[in-house]
Design an enzyme around this catalytic site. Sequence first.
Site, PDB file in Angstrom:
ATOM      1  N   GLU A   1       0.849  -1.199   0.000  1.00  0.00           N
ATOM      2  CA  GLU A   1       0.000   0.000   0.000  1.00  0.00           C
ATOM      3  C   GLU A   1       0.879   1.242   0.000  1.00  0.00           C
ATOM      4  OE1 GLU A   1      -2.516   2.816  -0.163  1.00  0.00           O
ATOM      5  OE2 GLU A   1      -3.244   0.755  -0.353  1.00  0.00           O
TER       6      GLU A   1
ATOM      7  N   ASP B   1      -6.584   3.017  -8.491  1.00  0.00           N
ATOM      8  CA  ASP B   1      -6.884   4.418  -8.798  1.00  0.00           C
ATOM      9  C   ASP B   1      -6.944   4.576 -10.314  1.00  0.00           C
ATOM     10  OD1 ASP B   1      -6.881   7.213  -9.120  1.00  0.00           O
ATOM     11  OD2 ASP B   1      -5.713   7.509  -7.299  1.00  0.00           O
TER      12      ASP B   1
ATOM     13  N   LYS C   1      -7.649  11.449 -16.070  1.00  0.00           N
ATOM     14  CA  LYS C   1      -7.112  12.356 -17.077  1.00  0.00           C
ATOM     15  C   LYS C   1      -6.003  11.664 -17.879  1.00  0.00           C
ATOM     16  CE  LYS C   1      -8.143  16.644 -14.586  1.00  0.00           C
ATOM     17  NZ  LYS C   1      -7.579  17.892 -14.007  1.00  0.00           N
TER      18      LYS C   1
ATOM     19  N   ASP D   1     -14.142  -1.133 -11.320  1.00  0.00           N
ATOM     20  CA  ASP D   1     -15.519  -0.700 -11.543  1.00  0.00           C
ATOM     21  C   ASP D   1     -15.585   0.367 -12.633  1.00  0.00           C
ATOM     22  OD1 ASP D   1     -15.925   2.037  -9.367  1.00  0.00           O
ATOM     23  OD2 ASP D   1     -14.104   0.869  -9.506  1.00  0.00           O
TER      24      ASP D   1
END
Length: 307
Positions: free
Chosen positions: A150, A202, A206, A238
């Site tokens: 992480e 993530d 953009k 997702d």
Amino acid sequence: MALLLCTAPRTREALFSTFSSRFLNQPPARKLKSVSAVSVPQPHRARRHIPVVSVKQEGLLLRSPELVALEYAELNLSDKVSEELGHVRIRQHVNPLRSSLLVPAPLPDWNEVFKDPTLPLMVDIGSGSGRFLMWLAKRNPDRQNYLGLEIRQKLVKRAEYWVNELALSNIHFVFANATVSFKQIVSTYPGPLMLVSILCPDPHFKKKYHKRRVVQEPLVKSMVDSLTPGGKIFIQSDVHEVAVDMRDKFDAVSEDRLLHIDRIDTNMLCDDDGWLLNNPMGIRTEREIHAESEGVKIYRRMYQKPV
């Protein structure tokens, strides 16, 4: 997967007891008769917001973080953390190309972090709060080890605090940028690498930030090289565009090194585009719960290294 719930009732029964007594003024033992979920309109999905889902039951309102608490109720995690950590604020977007995050992570002492460091290893890249791995580790205490990588250090510290609270000896979390440290870390592990997962990373929507996405060709190569024969890679998102981007990079690996799971196991059902119809892990990630509560499809793929 990194969406968090800092305070929550410790069990499923306590959760409904709290809400029924607070909002309905009814005895805690009262059972719910019917439940329906409705997504409340939110800002554009690119913000990766925490959706608010109303569960209609005589005025009872459950937000999606409470749905996460229900799914992971059996972990019975403390709603308190150490004074050193305090309140863990969530930073949703982190730039992995920041100079401070390009430093390789220290290598774990496997004999210290795992009771048996020769067990098969699962690595979750972007482990977030760690609940997903803790649930798996608790279910498989003597069969497999679990390692979470992480990039947000406070989440790693809190996850380790919870691991100690659960007294688990087959799970460990490392503060690391996987694009920098994955290969170096797993290459020192004494046992076989059986599974690597990247779940709802993530999206960096953009175009100019696509280079920040975790799934890049060097990491894909390191994952495939490090897998033991028969080992698997599980990816999901997702966001369709992100899922396709990940799929394309893994599909580009030659078939003598990596195969889609439906070429090997006919029991793994897929749709016409090759997305898995079901979650093969037995537990949903926190991001999955939030997304599915909004009616959003989860795009999943699994690959296996030929034996």
